[in-house]
Design a protein around this motif. Structure first.
Motif, PDB file in Angstrom:
ATOM      1  N   ILE A 264       0.637  -1.505  -0.158  1.00  0.00           N
ATOM      2  CA  ILE A 264      -0.123   0.260   0.131  1.00  0.00           C
ATOM      3  C   ILE A 264       0.579   1.415   0.645  1.00  0.00           C
ATOM      4  N   THR A 265       1.528   1.383   0.554  1.00  0.00           N
ATOM      5  CA  THR A 265       2.787   2.056   0.449  1.00  0.00           C
ATOM      6  C   THR A 265       3.087   2.678  -0.980  1.00  0.00           C
ATOM      7  N   ALA A 266       3.659   1.499  -1.439  1.00  0.00           N
ATOM      8  CA  ALA A 266       4.885   1.518  -2.355  1.00  0.00           C
ATOM      9  C   ALA A 266       3.645   1.850  -3.267  1.00  0.00           C
ATOM     10  N   ILE A 267       1.808   1.916  -3.625  1.00  0.00           N
ATOM     11  CA  ILE A 267       1.272   2.358  -4.268  1.00  0.00           C
ATOM     12  C   ILE A 267       1.219   4.042  -3.959  1.00  0.00           C
TER      13      ILE A 267
ATOM     14  N   ILE B 100       1.501   9.183  -5.780  1.00  0.00           N
ATOM     15  CA  ILE B 100       2.291  11.059  -6.182  1.00  0.00           C
ATOM     16  C   ILE B 100       2.703  11.343  -7.108  1.00  0.00           C
ATOM     17  N   ASP B 101       3.767  10.534  -7.242  1.00  0.00           N
ATOM     18  CA  ASP B 101       4.878  10.446  -7.875  1.00  0.00           C
ATOM     19  C   ASP B 101       4.157  10.578  -8.817  1.00  0.00           C
ATOM     20  N   ALA B 102       2.875  10.409  -9.748  1.00  0.00           N
ATOM     21  CA  ALA B 102       2.804  10.406 -11.387  1.00  0.00           C
ATOM     22  C   ALA B 102       1.891  11.513 -10.991  1.00  0.00           C
ATOM     23  N   ALA B 103       1.254  11.786  -9.928  1.00  0.00           N
ATOM     24  CA  ALA B 103       0.363  13.263  -9.734  1.00  0.00           C
ATOM     25  C   ALA B 103       1.347  13.954 -10.270  1.00  0.00           C
ATOM     26  N   LEU B 104       3.133  14.532  -9.044  1.00  0.00           N
ATOM     27  CA  LEU B 104       4.000  15.385  -9.197  1.00  0.00           C
ATOM     28  C   LEU B 104       4.121  15.917 -10.473  1.00  0.00           C
TER      29      LEU B 104
END
Length: 443
Positions: free
Chosen positions: A415-418, A423-427
Motif C-alpha cells: 500500500i505504501t509503494a502504491i 503521488i509521483d505520477a501526480a507531481l
C-alpha cells in the motif's frame, strides 16, 4: 444453442464499455444543474393514466398512440411515464412543495416510455435529463433555465447547437390563434392526413407537428402564432430575448415551434443539431404556467426542459467529444497456490479499503494466463505471490508500462509503494502542465 430471448424492440443494453460515457454525461448534467441550485427529485416509473391524459393532453400523439397503458391487478389504469414533467408536478403538489419558499428548483434523470417506431436517437425506452422551476413568472427565469441548458452543453464540449425560441402565448391569445389555424386548415381539409383531419376539430396546433410531407407543406403557409399573441405575452417574450442578449446567449426566433405537449404556454424553445443527419432536437422545453392549477394545485407559474440522453450521446460521438476512460486496475495480485490466494484476497481487501482498484485470480488461472489477463485489463502494477514471497515477507512490484520492478515488504509495503507511485505520477503531471503553460505563454 439459441438464445431464450433478446431485448425487446426499441430498447437497448448499455454495456460496461459504454456505461462510463453515460455516467460522465449524467454526472456533468446534474453537477451543472446544482450550480443553479437545482436539486434532484425521483418519481415512480408508472403513474395513474389520468395524470398524463390531463397534463400531456388527450389530443397529443403521446396520449393517443404512444403510451404504454395497462390495468393493474386492482383494475386501475396505469401508464409508464412518457415524459418527466407530469410526475414532477404531481410530486410537487402531493408533498406540499408549493407551500415552501419559491422558486422550487428540481432536476432529474429518468427513463421514459413511448411506443414509437424505433430509429436512431429515438427508442421506446429512452432517458432524459430534466429540470423544472416552480414559482417564477418573470422572463429572467426563462433565460436562466435556457442558460442552464447551454451551460450543460458547454460543460460536455458540445458544439454547433442552435437555440430556437418562440412564444405560443397564453390560453386567451392562443384561442384566437387556434381559430385562425382552424379556418386555414379547413380550406385544405381534403389534403390533410387522417390524423390531422381529426386534429383539426380538437387541436389544430398539433397539425404543425405532423411529419407527413403533404401536411408539412400545408403547415408551412399557416398563420404564425407571433401575430396573435397578446401584449402581455409579447412583452414577456421581449423580456426573454433581452435577458438572453444580456447574458450572451445567441438564439433564433422560430415561429413554427409549438412543442408536442399541450401544457406549454408562452415561451417554448429547442436546442437543435445537424450532426446526426437531419436536424434533430437535443433539448426541448418551455413554460407551463397553467399545469399546476390544472392538476389540482394553486396557480403556480412553472417552466423546464428535457434533454434526450441517447440523442445527446449520438451528437457527442459524432462531434468527437472527449469522454473519460474507465479507471484502470491499479494492482493485480497473481497468487500461486491456495496459501498465496488467501493472502492475495486479504491484500486486495486492504487496497480496496484505501480506494485503489485491485484484482486477483478467482477462476483458477496459471501464472502465465494471469499475467495475460492483467495486461488485458490494463493493470498498472502486478505482484506475484508464491511460497517464497510469503516466507520472506518480500515481493516484487512490477510497473506494467515500463517493466521496472522494485522490492516491497508484505503486507504494509504494498500500500505504501502504491501511494508513493501515485503521488509521483501526480507531481509529474502537474510539472508537465506547468511547463506546457510556460511554453504556451512564451509563444
Amino acid at each position: 444453442m439459441a438464445l431464450l430471448t433478446k431485448a425487446i424492440k426499441g430498447t437497448q443494453d448499455v454495456l460496461p464499455t459504454d456505461s462510463v460515457r453515460w455516467q460522465y454525461v449524467e454526472r456533468t448534467l446534474m453537477n451543472t444543474a446544482a450550480l443553479y441550485s437545482f436539486k434532484e427529485m425521483r418519481t415512480p416509473v408508472f403513474e395513474h393514466t389520468e395524470l398524463f391524459n390531463r397534463s400531456v393532453g388527450d389530443t397529443t400523439d403521446v396520449v393517443q398512440k404512444e403510451m404504454y397503458t395497462f390495468n393493474d391487478n386492482g383494475g386501475r389504469s396505469i401508464s409508464l411515464r412518457p415524459e418527466g414533467t407530469a410526475g414532477a408536478v404531481r410530486a410537487f403538489l402531493e408533498h406540499g412543495l408549493h407551500n415552501e419558499a419559491m422558486p422550487q428548483k428540481i432536476s432529474y434523470i429518468t427513463s421514459c416510455y413511448r411506443y414509437e417506431k424505433p430509429q436512431a436517437g429515438r427508442l421506446r425506452e429512452f432517458h432524459q435529463f430534466g429540470v423544472e422551476c416552480f414559482g417564477a413568472a418573470s422572463p429572467s427565469a426563462d433565460a436562466e433555465v435556457i442558460s442552464l441548458a447551454a451551460a450543460a452543453f458547454d460543460a460536455l464540449g458540445v458544439k454547433g447547437l442552435t437555440l430556437e425560441i418562440n412564444s405560443i402565448g397564453c390560453p386567451e391569445c392562443r384561442a384566437k390563434y387556434q381559430q385562425a389555424l382552424r379556418e386555414y386548415f379547413e380550406a385544405h381539409a381534403s389534403e390533410l392526413c387522417d390524423t390531422c383531419r381529426d386534429r383539426l376539430g380538437r387541436n389544430p396546433m398539433r397539425i404543425l407537428d405532423c411529419k407527413s410531407p403533404v401536411c408539412h407543406a400545408i403547415a408551412a403557409e399557416a398563420p404564425v402564432v407571433l401575430d396573435y399573441i397578446c401584449d402581455d405575452c409579447r412583452a414577456h417574450f421581449d423580456g426573454v430575448k433581452a435577458h438572453l442578449d444580456a447574458i450572451g446567449i445567441e438564439y433564433k426566433v422560430n415561429p413554427t415551434i409549438v412543442r408536442g405537449l399541450d401544457y406549454y404556454t408562452r415561451t417554448v424553445f429547442e436546442f437543435v443539431s445537424t450532426y446526426i443527419g437531419a436536424q434533430a432536437t437535443v433539448c426541448g422545453g418551455g413554460r407551463y404556467d397553467g399545469l399546476v392549477a390544472q392538476m389540482g394545485g394553486p396557480q403556480v407559474p412553472a417552466l423546464g426542459f428535457a434533454i434526450g440522453l441517447e440523442r445527446l450521446l449520438m451528437v457527442m460521438q459524432a462531434q468527437g467529444c472527449r469522454f473519460p476512460g474507465t479507471e484502470p486496475c491499479t494492482v493485480y495480485i497473481a497468487p500461486m497456490g491456495e496459501r498465496a490466494a488467501l493472502t492475495a484476497a486479504k491484500l486486495c481487501a486492504q487496497l480496496r479499503a484505501e480506494g485503489f482498484t485491485a484484482e486477483t485470480d478467482i477462476v483458477g488461472r496459471g501464472l502465465k494466463a494471469q499475467m495475460k489477463y492483467a495486461d488485458k485489463i490494463g493493470a498498472q502494477y502486478t505482484v506475484v505471490l508464491g511460497d517464497n514471497e510469503l516466507d520472506s515477507g518480500r515481493a516484487m512490484l512490477k510497473c506494467m508500462a515500463t517493466g521496472e520492478q522494485s522490492e516491497i515488504t508484505l503486507p504494509d509495503g504494498l500500500i505504501t509503494a502504491i501511494y508513493d507511485r501515485k503521488i509521483d505520477a501526480a507531481l509529474g503531471e502537474l510539472t508537465d502542465s506547468i511547463e506546457q503553460s510556460s511554453f504556451d505563454s512564451d509563444k
